[in-house]
Design a protein around this motif. Structure first.
Motif, PDB file in Angstrom:
ATOM      1  N   TYR A   1       0.832  -1.208   0.000  1.00  0.00           N
ATOM      2  CA  TYR A   1       0.000   0.000   0.000  1.00  0.00           C
ATOM      3  C   TYR A   1       0.860   1.249   0.000  1.00  0.00           C
ATOM      4  O   TYR A   1       0.511   2.256  -0.604  1.00  0.00           O
ATOM      5  CB  TYR A   1      -0.952  -0.024   1.196  1.00  0.00           C
ATOM      6  CG  TYR A   1      -1.842  -1.230   1.137  1.00  0.00           C
ATOM      7  CD1 TYR A   1      -2.903  -1.262   0.237  1.00  0.00           C
ATOM      8  CD2 TYR A   1      -1.585  -2.352   1.906  1.00  0.00           C
ATOM      9  CE1 TYR A   1      -3.695  -2.385   0.132  1.00  0.00           C
ATOM     10  CE2 TYR A   1      -2.375  -3.468   1.814  1.00  0.00           C
ATOM     11  CZ  TYR A   1      -3.430  -3.489   0.918  1.00  0.00           C
ATOM     12  OH  TYR A   1      -4.203  -4.591   0.797  1.00  0.00           O
TER      13      TYR A   1
ATOM     14  N   ASN B   1       0.998   6.591  -6.822  1.00  0.00           N
ATOM     15  CA  ASN B   1      -0.080   7.511  -7.127  1.00  0.00           C
ATOM     16  C   ASN B   1       0.377   8.948  -6.970  1.00  0.00           C
ATOM     17  O   ASN B   1       0.110   9.812  -7.811  1.00  0.00           O
ATOM     18  CB  ASN B   1      -1.246   7.189  -6.178  1.00  0.00           C
ATOM     19  CG  ASN B   1      -2.492   7.896  -6.573  1.00  0.00           C
ATOM     20  OD1 ASN B   1      -2.661   8.210  -7.740  1.00  0.00           O
ATOM     21  ND2 ASN B   1      -3.341   8.160  -5.609  1.00  0.00           N
TER      22      ASN B   1
ATOM     23  N   PHE C   1      -5.522   7.584 -12.554  1.00  0.00           N
ATOM     24  CA  PHE C   1      -6.769   7.194 -11.899  1.00  0.00           C
ATOM     25  C   PHE C   1      -7.111   5.739 -12.219  1.00  0.00           C
ATOM     26  O   PHE C   1      -7.368   4.930 -11.324  1.00  0.00           O
ATOM     27  CB  PHE C   1      -7.877   8.124 -12.359  1.00  0.00           C
ATOM     28  CG  PHE C   1      -9.237   7.766 -11.842  1.00  0.00           C
ATOM     29  CD1 PHE C   1      -9.514   7.883 -10.503  1.00  0.00           C
ATOM     30  CD2 PHE C   1     -10.222   7.325 -12.698  1.00  0.00           C
ATOM     31  CE1 PHE C   1     -10.768   7.555 -10.028  1.00  0.00           C
ATOM     32  CE2 PHE C   1     -11.464   6.995 -12.230  1.00  0.00           C
ATOM     33  CZ  PHE C   1     -11.748   7.110 -10.883  1.00  0.00           C
TER      34      PHE C   1
ATOM     35  N   THR D   1      -4.852   3.211 -10.635  1.00  0.00           N
ATOM     36  CA  THR D   1      -5.085   3.065  -9.202  1.00  0.00           C
ATOM     37  C   THR D   1      -6.309   2.208  -8.934  1.00  0.00           C
ATOM     38  O   THR D   1      -6.324   1.385  -8.017  1.00  0.00           O
ATOM     39  CB  THR D   1      -5.243   4.443  -8.554  1.00  0.00           C
ATOM     40  OG1 THR D   1      -4.174   5.260  -8.991  1.00  0.00           O
ATOM     41  CG2 THR D   1      -5.200   4.336  -7.063  1.00  0.00           C
ATOM     42  N   ILE D   2      -7.348   2.399  -9.748  1.00  0.00           N
ATOM     43  CA  ILE D   2      -8.539   1.552  -9.586  1.00  0.00           C
ATOM     44  C   ILE D   2      -8.170   0.080  -9.804  1.00  0.00           C
ATOM     45  O   ILE D   2      -8.592  -0.814  -9.062  1.00  0.00           O
ATOM     46  CB  ILE D   2      -9.632   1.952 -10.601  1.00  0.00           C
ATOM     47  CG1 ILE D   2     -10.076   3.382 -10.371  1.00  0.00           C
ATOM     48  CG2 ILE D   2     -10.816   0.997 -10.501  1.00  0.00           C
ATOM     49  CD1 ILE D   2     -10.901   3.581  -9.171  1.00  0.00           C
TER      50      ILE D   2
ATOM     51  N   MET E   1      -6.469  -1.230  -6.831  1.00  0.00           N
ATOM     52  CA  MET E   1      -7.394  -1.387  -5.721  1.00  0.00           C
ATOM     53  C   MET E   1      -8.207  -2.671  -5.897  1.00  0.00           C
ATOM     54  O   MET E   1      -8.357  -3.462  -4.969  1.00  0.00           O
ATOM     55  CB  MET E   1      -8.297  -0.161  -5.682  1.00  0.00           C
ATOM     56  CG  MET E   1      -9.019   0.046  -4.410  1.00  0.00           C
ATOM     57  SD  MET E   1     -10.616  -0.713  -4.418  1.00  0.00           S
ATOM     58  CE  MET E   1     -11.457   0.206  -5.669  1.00  0.00           C
TER      59      MET E   1
ATOM     60  N   ARG F   1      -8.246  -5.866  -3.304  1.00  0.00           N
ATOM     61  CA  ARG F   1      -9.426  -6.108  -2.510  1.00  0.00           C
ATOM     62  C   ARG F   1     -10.213  -7.310  -3.024  1.00  0.00           C
ATOM     63  O   ARG F   1     -10.764  -8.064  -2.239  1.00  0.00           O
ATOM     64  CB  ARG F   1     -10.301  -4.869  -2.530  1.00  0.00           C
ATOM     65  CG  ARG F   1     -11.276  -4.829  -1.397  1.00  0.00           C
ATOM     66  CD  ARG F   1     -11.754  -3.418  -1.194  1.00  0.00           C
ATOM     67  NE  ARG F   1     -12.903  -3.383  -0.315  1.00  0.00           N
ATOM     68  CZ  ARG F   1     -12.821  -3.398   1.003  1.00  0.00           C
ATOM     69  NH1 ARG F   1     -11.645  -3.467   1.569  1.00  0.00           N
ATOM     70  NH2 ARG F   1     -13.902  -3.341   1.725  1.00  0.00           N
TER      71      ARG F   1
ATOM     72  N   ASN G   1     -16.386   3.241   8.002  1.00  0.00           N
ATOM     73  CA  ASN G   1     -15.201   3.859   8.607  1.00  0.00           C
ATOM     74  C   ASN G   1     -15.029   5.317   8.208  1.00  0.00           C
ATOM     75  O   ASN G   1     -13.933   5.782   7.960  1.00  0.00           O
ATOM     76  CB  ASN G   1     -13.946   3.063   8.273  1.00  0.00           C
ATOM     77  CG  ASN G   1     -13.896   2.731   6.794  1.00  0.00           C
ATOM     78  OD1 ASN G   1     -14.791   3.155   6.069  1.00  0.00           O
ATOM     79  ND2 ASN G   1     -12.885   2.027   6.380  1.00  0.00           N
TER      80      ASN G   1
ATOM     81  N   ALA H   1      -8.790   7.851  -5.232  1.00  0.00           N
ATOM     82  CA  ALA H   1      -7.769   6.816  -5.105  1.00  0.00           C
ATOM     83  C   ALA H   1      -7.369   6.639  -3.653  1.00  0.00           C
ATOM     84  O   ALA H   1      -7.209   5.513  -3.175  1.00  0.00           O
ATOM     85  CB  ALA H   1      -6.557   7.188  -5.950  1.00  0.00           C
ATOM     86  N   SER H   2      -7.223   7.744  -2.933  1.00  0.00           N
ATOM     87  CA  SER H   2      -6.829   7.638  -1.530  1.00  0.00           C
ATOM     88  C   SER H   2      -7.886   6.891  -0.731  1.00  0.00           C
ATOM     89  O   SER H   2      -7.566   6.008   0.078  1.00  0.00           O
ATOM     90  CB  SER H   2      -6.651   9.031  -0.927  1.00  0.00           C
ATOM     91  OG  SER H   2      -5.652   9.707  -1.617  1.00  0.00           O
TER      92      SER H   2
ATOM     93  N   ALA I   1     -10.029   4.705  -1.886  1.00  0.00           N
ATOM     94  CA  ALA I   1     -10.011   3.299  -2.253  1.00  0.00           C
ATOM     95  C   ALA I   1      -8.819   2.600  -1.621  1.00  0.00           C
ATOM     96  O   ALA I   1      -8.929   1.474  -1.111  1.00  0.00           O
ATOM     97  CB  ALA I   1      -9.952   3.171  -3.772  1.00  0.00           C
ATOM     98  N   LEU I   2      -7.705   3.279  -1.634  1.00  0.00           N
ATOM     99  CA  LEU I   2      -6.477   2.698  -1.091  1.00  0.00           C
ATOM    100  C   LEU I   2      -6.622   2.430   0.400  1.00  0.00           C
ATOM    101  O   LEU I   2      -6.311   1.336   0.886  1.00  0.00           O
ATOM    102  CB  LEU I   2      -5.335   3.673  -1.346  1.00  0.00           C
ATOM    103  CG  LEU I   2      -3.941   3.214  -1.017  1.00  0.00           C
ATOM    104  CD1 LEU I   2      -3.609   1.998  -1.853  1.00  0.00           C
ATOM    105  CD2 LEU I   2      -2.958   4.323  -1.306  1.00  0.00           C
TER     106      LEU I   2
ATOM    107  N   SER J   1      -9.305   2.074   2.131  1.00  0.00           N
ATOM    108  CA  SER J   1     -10.270   1.018   2.433  1.00  0.00           C
ATOM    109  C   SER J   1      -9.699  -0.345   2.076  1.00  0.00           C
ATOM    110  O   SER J   1      -9.917  -1.325   2.796  1.00  0.00           O
ATOM    111  CB  SER J   1     -11.597   1.303   1.737  1.00  0.00           C
ATOM    112  OG  SER J   1     -11.680   0.628   0.526  1.00  0.00           O
TER     113      SER J   1
ATOM    114  N   HIS K   1     -19.510   1.307  -3.351  1.00  0.00           N
ATOM    115  CA  HIS K   1     -18.584   2.169  -4.068  1.00  0.00           C
ATOM    116  C   HIS K   1     -19.349   3.232  -4.826  1.00  0.00           C
ATOM    117  O   HIS K   1     -19.148   3.430  -6.003  1.00  0.00           O
ATOM    118  CB  HIS K   1     -17.734   1.350  -5.021  1.00  0.00           C
ATOM    119  CG  HIS K   1     -16.773   0.477  -4.303  1.00  0.00           C
ATOM    120  ND1 HIS K   1     -15.607   0.959  -3.771  1.00  0.00           N
ATOM    121  CD2 HIS K   1     -16.813  -0.834  -3.999  1.00  0.00           C
ATOM    122  CE1 HIS K   1     -14.961  -0.033  -3.188  1.00  0.00           C
ATOM    123  NE2 HIS K   1     -15.676  -1.128  -3.302  1.00  0.00           N
TER     124      HIS K   1
ATOM    125  N   LEU L   1     -17.087   5.904  -6.450  1.00  0.00           N
ATOM    126  CA  LEU L   1     -16.395   5.471  -7.655  1.00  0.00           C
ATOM    127  C   LEU L   1     -17.348   5.345  -8.829  1.00  0.00           C
ATOM    128  O   LEU L   1     -17.038   5.743  -9.950  1.00  0.00           O
ATOM    129  CB  LEU L   1     -15.722   4.120  -7.413  1.00  0.00           C
ATOM    130  CG  LEU L   1     -14.352   4.183  -6.779  1.00  0.00           C
ATOM    131  CD1 LEU L   1     -13.810   2.797  -6.592  1.00  0.00           C
ATOM    132  CD2 LEU L   1     -13.428   4.996  -7.668  1.00  0.00           C
TER     133      LEU L   1
END
Lengths: 99, 149, 121, 356, 507
Positions: free
Chosen positions: A28, A35, A69, A72-73, A76, A80, A98, C82-83, C85-86, C88, D196, D199
């Motif tokens: 991470y 990024n 972008f 990064t997706i 992710m 995940r 959260n 992005a932050s 998503a990162l 999480s 999401h 997104l």
């Protein structure tokens, strides 16, 4: 002159970020650094255009912002969900967890 | 020292080539080898582009002489250079290596995609992407071709 | 007037660069992923805004300004997303913040996951 | 500028190259594949910035879309399918490669001694063909971007080859990964009941903008940096983004894999077709001056495109336009096909693991 | 020469465009095959496109024989600004080989693909095959150093996946294809680096322009390194002796169609490109070039010819035997180059054609046998001559040509090389040739003994004669080996004219 200083500052910031990308320790951290380096590259490319008198090259900066972008997706989703193919749901039933 | 200054780019490019080639030949992991190959190919791009650099030049997108860009640029450049090497009053970068490297980058991504696709199939057929394990399993296949003696 | 704009623009760019360096130092020095994300995303958006604004002052109004706006919009869209998503993704993979009170986060996480922390290579 | 080695340009060059070296060494050293991929992404960012310093705007553009975008995604797809993230290292097996590489490096350094000084405008490389292009492009082709002019017209045959390579990659990846059992909709792997919304909303906003931007890059290619290849990848990125956010199943409904492969072939046909039209009209292959017959050229109002004395600018302009369109179609559909190949296998891999 | 012109009949407008048509027709065929609705249609498109490509190669050969060399300017810009195809008689001969083998292999694939590859992949497979063909013709025709790289990659990228498809029969095809991809790409990249060095020294990419500029240039370090990199890069592609690691696996495990086509043409195109750099681009008679021929190329070629022949003797799988034999034969071809004379060059080019035809025939015969039996090892082929006599005879003709039996093309090829070696006073090369031939007799003898004189093992699957559609191209290839063994005027004239022209330009 100030623009040149800006370029120099960005290069220093990029160098520091690269140290973080190399050192890690977790993936991470690397993604975060990648990024952030991406954003700095966007700015650097735009500024180089100004520094060398060709501000028309902002297109490259623009495309970088976009690709950054998407990459990064992809990362992710990789971490995940371990797949690039599944949809990201908009499941509304749970409350925000959260903050 | 001045040799290093005038050939600095080539030294770094050579180091990058060596790094890429080393990964290709030393790594047993097929994916890592593809990464090394990508690094190696990309370093050729750096080599060509370094060759094409013209000090004090600007990108080879010709400017309208009357445009704002053009005027600002012409004032920044060294008049002696412009007189000797310029086209319409501005020094431009050499466009040919750029074109070649555009092609090379495309070839690189095509190779990467096909190579990774084959690596994925290797994983499906052998259950591993480590070269030494694949070799051991291949030997088993070869012996299956032989009858028991 | 043009000269003044030039100085303002250059100044903003320089401040943005300093901002970015601060963020980079933060990323280098902070103890865990979440604080680093905090440093990076904050300074990325802030620094980018300052620098792009500065560039807008430097450029003549027109297509360049428009492109600068779009770059800014992209950065503002992508960095926070992005932050988010990162963070999480990091959280759900078992990373836990090293500092701060995160009792309220307890719920569906197992205790083993909570101790994993920074152990990933 | 008279002392070319001490200017800002050179300082930037040195700084960025040193960063590249550091990253490359880290890639060599790391045992984690994922770290290597991330570092390669960073490497590509830095290369693009360096290319801007080297005045290679078009190459920077391509590196941006390929290195940071497509390569990263394809590599991620590959390690998902191979399930290995840590590379085993046997240091004893690395001695021979190290010696080999040192020999190659030694030869290269020896050879570098014979190369002209960096940035020398009078070097053979910069003074022969490269210079002639700069002087003749405007008269021959009438496009301001010399790189596009060389790419699409002077060396158009190379670019046809490049497009064909892309098509070959499409064929290769489809042969390797494109067949086998398919599922219509991807299983939703909902780890923790994530949502999401952000997104999804942002992507919905972005995708049309990305396509618009791709079209701008496409049609702006002979005026500024960019062209068919870059636009094609950007367009593919829009599709890939859609697939990643809304699921591969949804995307393949709109852009069917078979159709994508056909479009890839069609792009090459379009490119070759332009060449054949020129050939039929009496010129050589890809000689855009013959794209239109003299009757058509007589109808063109003089000076509409470029120099009024040169009606062939019209043919050059449209020739470049058409072949760039062919490149766009092939590249965009191939990149999407490649993504389908890797991402589609992921679904199968998950199903196979769950089944077993 | 008369023969060539009687073979070729076409309108002159088509002849004028033949060089580019020979490349783009297979290319368009590839696109059409990818769009084809069924495998059968794809096969028909492939056959038509290959035949048309071969026809155009014939036109090019006729023209090249008449004109000496053809320069076809692309895009309307004269070189060095634009790209030009530049074809001399030798290039035309190579193009003809690729066209002929491509067309026959395409016809043959109608049966072999159905047996070896899953149906839904047929159209794409044919597309890849045609791309490979277009790329190889491009390599031998182009006059631009960088353009050659692009075509090298077109042919290679198609090939990698097509070799890997052989996994349906033997999973070893996958690592073999991957190895080929890695080594092939490294080779191509080294070639690009070499071209980069030459570009740095000359500022041009056109081979003729490069040659002109190099001849007035001091041979500095970067030119020499460029030369070395080009030779090593193409040497990998051409399976030159220590760089041949990728070849046995790739040939042995690929689908039959790819084995036939690759063995006959792929390495040959790279060898020819190497010859062009050796004799056309680099000025002759420089100390550096001479040293390379004498101290690097000749020993390596000799070592390869002997060592790989020995490996072939001890190999058990039939296809691997033939693959190792190919590397040894490449060594023979390089021995001809190493002589550095017009006679040696023309003998080598003749040898390339002879070898291409015989290896195509042998691999095609194995492909035809594979339609009925899934044999790999040599002893599994015991007695097939009784069950499939025509196929076995065609294989035997190829093998006889490989050994160098009189009345086959292989005999003339070997004889020509030995003659050239003696003429330039390099007796040891003739001795190496003879020794290699003896080894060839041993391994070919083993194969022949198994096929013709051994009884089939009881209970082994029975081989069947291949159907007519597969047998016809096979017999045609075997027939070509015999025809050129009796009357070699076409390949001989083309190779001699090309070599003479090169050495006349640079005495």
């Amino acid at each position: 002159m100030l623009v040149a200083a800006g370029v120099a500052g960005l290069v220093v910031a990029m160098a520091l970020m690269i140290v973080r990308a190399i050192v890690g320790p977790s993936h991470y951290d690397r993604i975060l650094a990648a990024n952030s380096i991406g954003t700095k590259t966007v700015l650097l490319i735009a500024l180089i255009g100004f520094l060398f008198g060709r501000p028309a090259f902002l297109d490259v900066a623009l495309v970088y912002a976009l690709i950054n972008f998407v990459a990064t997706i992809a990362l992710m989703k990789f971490f995940r969900y371990r797949t690039l193919a599944s949809p990201l749901t908009a499941a509304p039933e749970k409350e925000h967890k959260n903050g | 020292m001045s040799w290093l200054a005038s050939h600095f780019n080539y030294v770094i490019v050579v180091a990058l080539m060596m790094a890429g080639l080393f990964i290709v030949f030393s790594s047993g992991n097929l994916i890592k080898r593809m990464i090394g190959l990508a690094l190696f190919q990309s370093s050729t791009g750096l080599f060509y582009i370094s060759l094409s650099k013209v000090s004090g030049a600007t990108a080879a997108i010709t400017l309208d002489a009357g445009s704002v860009d053009g005027k600002a640029l012409a004032s920044q450049l060294d008049p002696a250079y412009v007189q000797q090497f310029g086209v319409d009053g501005v020094v431009y970068a050499n466009p040919l290596p750029h074109v070649l490297i555009l092609t090379a980058i495309v070839v690189g991504v095509a190779t990467l995609a096909v190579g990774l696709a084959i690596a994925v199939r290797v994983r499906e057929a052998y259950g591993t992407v480590e070269a030494d394990e694949i070799e051991a399993l291949s030997r088993v296949t070869a012996e299956q071709a032989e009858p028991a003696r | 007037m043009a000269d003044a704009l030039h100085w303002v623009g250059g100044g903003l760019v320089a401040i943005g660069a300093i901002w970015s360096i601060m963020g980079a130092v933060g990323v280098l020095r902070f103890p865990d992923v979440y604080t680093r994300i905090h440093a990076a995303s904050l300074t990325d958006t802030g620094g980018a805004t300052l620098m792009l604004l500065g560039m807008a002052f430097l450029a003549e109004p027109g297509i360049v300004t428009l492109k600068l706006f779009f770059v800014w919009a992209f950065v503002m869209l992508t960095t926070p997303t992005a932050s988010n998503a990162l963070a999480s993704a990091a959280y759900s993979s078992g990373h836990r913040p090293r500092i701060g009170n995160f009792e309220f986060m307890r719920g569906n996480d197992s205790p083993e996951a909570a101790t994993k922390g920074e152990s990933r290579p | 500028m008279t002392t070319p080695f001490l200017d800002a340009n050179f300082a930037l060059n040195v700084a960025l190259l040193l960063m590249l070296l550091a990253i490359a060494l880290a890639v060599v050293r790391t045992r984690s594949l994922l770290a290597a991929i991330l570092l390669m992404g960073v490497y590509s960012f830095v290369v693009a910035a360096w290319l801007m310093v080297m005045d290679a705007a078009d190459v920077a553009f391509t590196e941006a879309v390929v290195g940071a975008g497509i390569s990263t995604i394809v590599l991620l797809g590959a390690i998902l399918l191979t399930h290995g993230e840590v590379v085993r290292v046997n240091w004893r097996l690395q001695v021979v490669p190290a010696i080999l590489v040192l020999v190659v490096g030694g030869v290269l350094i020896y050879a570098a001694g014979g190369l002209p000084n960096f940035g020398d405008p009078a070097s053979p490389a910069n003074s022969h063909v490269g210079r002639i292009y700069l002087e003749t492009t405007y008269g021959d082709i009438g496009a301001p971007n010399v790189v596009t002019a060389v790419l699409a017209s002077y060396r158009g045959f190379d670019t046809l080859g490049e497009t064909t390579v892309i098509f070959a990659a499409c064929v290769g990846v489809a042969l390797m990964l494109g067949f086998g059992p398919r599922v219509d909709t991807a299983p939703t792997v909902d780890v923790m009941g994530d949502h999401h919304v952000v997104l999804r909303v942002i992507s919905k906003m972005l995708i049309p903008l990305i396509v618009l931007f791709a079209l701008y890059v496409q049609f702006h290619g002979d005026l500024g940096a960019g062209g068919g290849f870059q636009a094609g990848v950007i367009m593919a990125v829009a599709v890939i983004l859609h697939a990643m956010i809304f699921g591969l199943g949804e995307t393949t409904k709109a852009f069917r894999p078979g159709v994508m492969r056909s479009i890839s072939a069609f792009g090459v046909v379009l490119y070759t077709g332009v060449g054949i039209v020129c050939l039929v009209n009496g010129g050589g292959f890809l000689d855009y001056d013959f794209l239109f017959t003299p009757q058509v050229e007589a109808m063109i109002p003089p000076g509409l495109l470029g120099d009024p004395d040169k009606p062939h600018h019209w043919g050059q302009h449209f020739g470049i336009l058409f072949i760039e369109l062919g490149v766009l179609l092939t590249v965009a559909s191939t990149m999407v096909s490649i993504f389908y190949g890797f991402a589609g296998r992921t679904i199968e891999a998950i199903k196979a693991e769950r089944g077993s | 020469m008369i023969l060539l012109e009687t073979l070729y009949v076409a309108p002159p407008t088509l002849t004028a465009q033949a060089p580019v048509l020979a490349i783009i027709v297979p290319l368009l065929g590839a696109c059409a095959a990818a769009l084809a609705p069924s495998g059968r249609t794809g096969w028909m498109i492939s056959v038509i496109a290959s035949l048309f490509g071969g026809w155009m190669a014939l036109a090019v050969a006729t023209e090249a024989m008449r004109e000496g060399a053809i320069v076809y300017v692309l895009g309307g810009f004269n070189p060095p600004l634009g790209i030009a195809l530049r074809i001399d008689a030798m290039g035309a001969l190579l193009g003809l080989l690729i066209g002929a083998v491509g067309a026959l292999a395409a016809v043959f694939s109608g049966h072999s693909l159905v047996a070896e590859v899953r149906t839904e992949k047929h159209t794409l497979f044919q597309a890849g095959f045609l791309l490979c063909q277009a790329g190889l013709v491009g390599i031998v025709y182009t006059g631009d150093a960088f353009n050659a790289f692009v075509f090298l990659e077109i042919s290679s990228i198609g090939t990698y996946a097509l070799i890997a498809i052989g996994e349906g029969r033997d999973r070893r095809a996958l690592p073999a294809a991957f190895n080929y991809l890695i080594l092939g790409t490294v080779g191509a990249t080294l070639y690009v680096i070499g071209v980069g060095f030459l570009y740095a020294a000359t500022g041009t990419l056109n081979m003729a322009d490069m040659a002109a500029r190099l001849s007035t240039l001091d041979q500095n370090a970067s030119v020499q390194a460029g030369f070395a990199f080009i030779m090593v890069g193409l040497g990998i592609k051409a399976a030159m002796f220590p760089l041949h690691g990728w070849l046995p696996g790739a040939y042995a495990h690929a689908p039959s169609l790819m084995s036939i086509f690759l063995a006959a043409t792929a390495t040959k195109a790279s060898i020819y490109l190497m010859a062009r750099f050796l004799f056309e681009v680099f000025p002759d008679g420089t100390a550096f070039g001479e040293a390379f021929l004498t101290w690097v190329l000749a020993p390596l070629a000799a070592a390869g010819a002997i060592i790989c022949s020995i490996q072939a003797v001890f190999e058990r799988e039939l296809r691997r035997i033939i693959a190792f034999s190919s590397i040894a034969q490449v060594g023979f071809i390089f021995l001809g180059f190493a002589l550095g004379s017009a006679q040696g060059l023309s003998a080598s080019v003749f040898y390339i054609v002879a070898h291409g035809l015989m290896k195509a025939a042998m691999f095609m015969a194995l492909g035809a046998l594979a339609l009925s039996i899934g044999a790999r090892r040599l002893d599994e082929f015991a007695g097939v001559a009784r069950e499939a006599p025509w196929t076995a005879v065609a294989f035997a003709v190829g093998a006889a040509s490989l050994v160098g039996t009189p009345l086959t093309m292989g005999f003339l090829a070997k004889w020509g090389l030995i003659e050239a070696a003696i003429a330039s006073g390099q007796i040891w090369i003739a001795v190496v040739m003879a020794a290699g031939s003896v080894l060839t007799v041993i391994y070919v003898g083993r194969i022949m003994e198994a096929m013709f004189f051994r009884a089939p093992a009881p209970g082994a699957p029975r081989a069947k004669e291949a159907p007519l559609g597969a047998l016809a191209p096979l017999l045609a290839l075997a027939g070509l080996s015999i025809w050129f063994g009796l009357d070699a005027s076409i390949p001989e004239q083309l190779s001699q004219a090309g070599a003479a022209r090169l050495f006349e330009v640079r005495p």
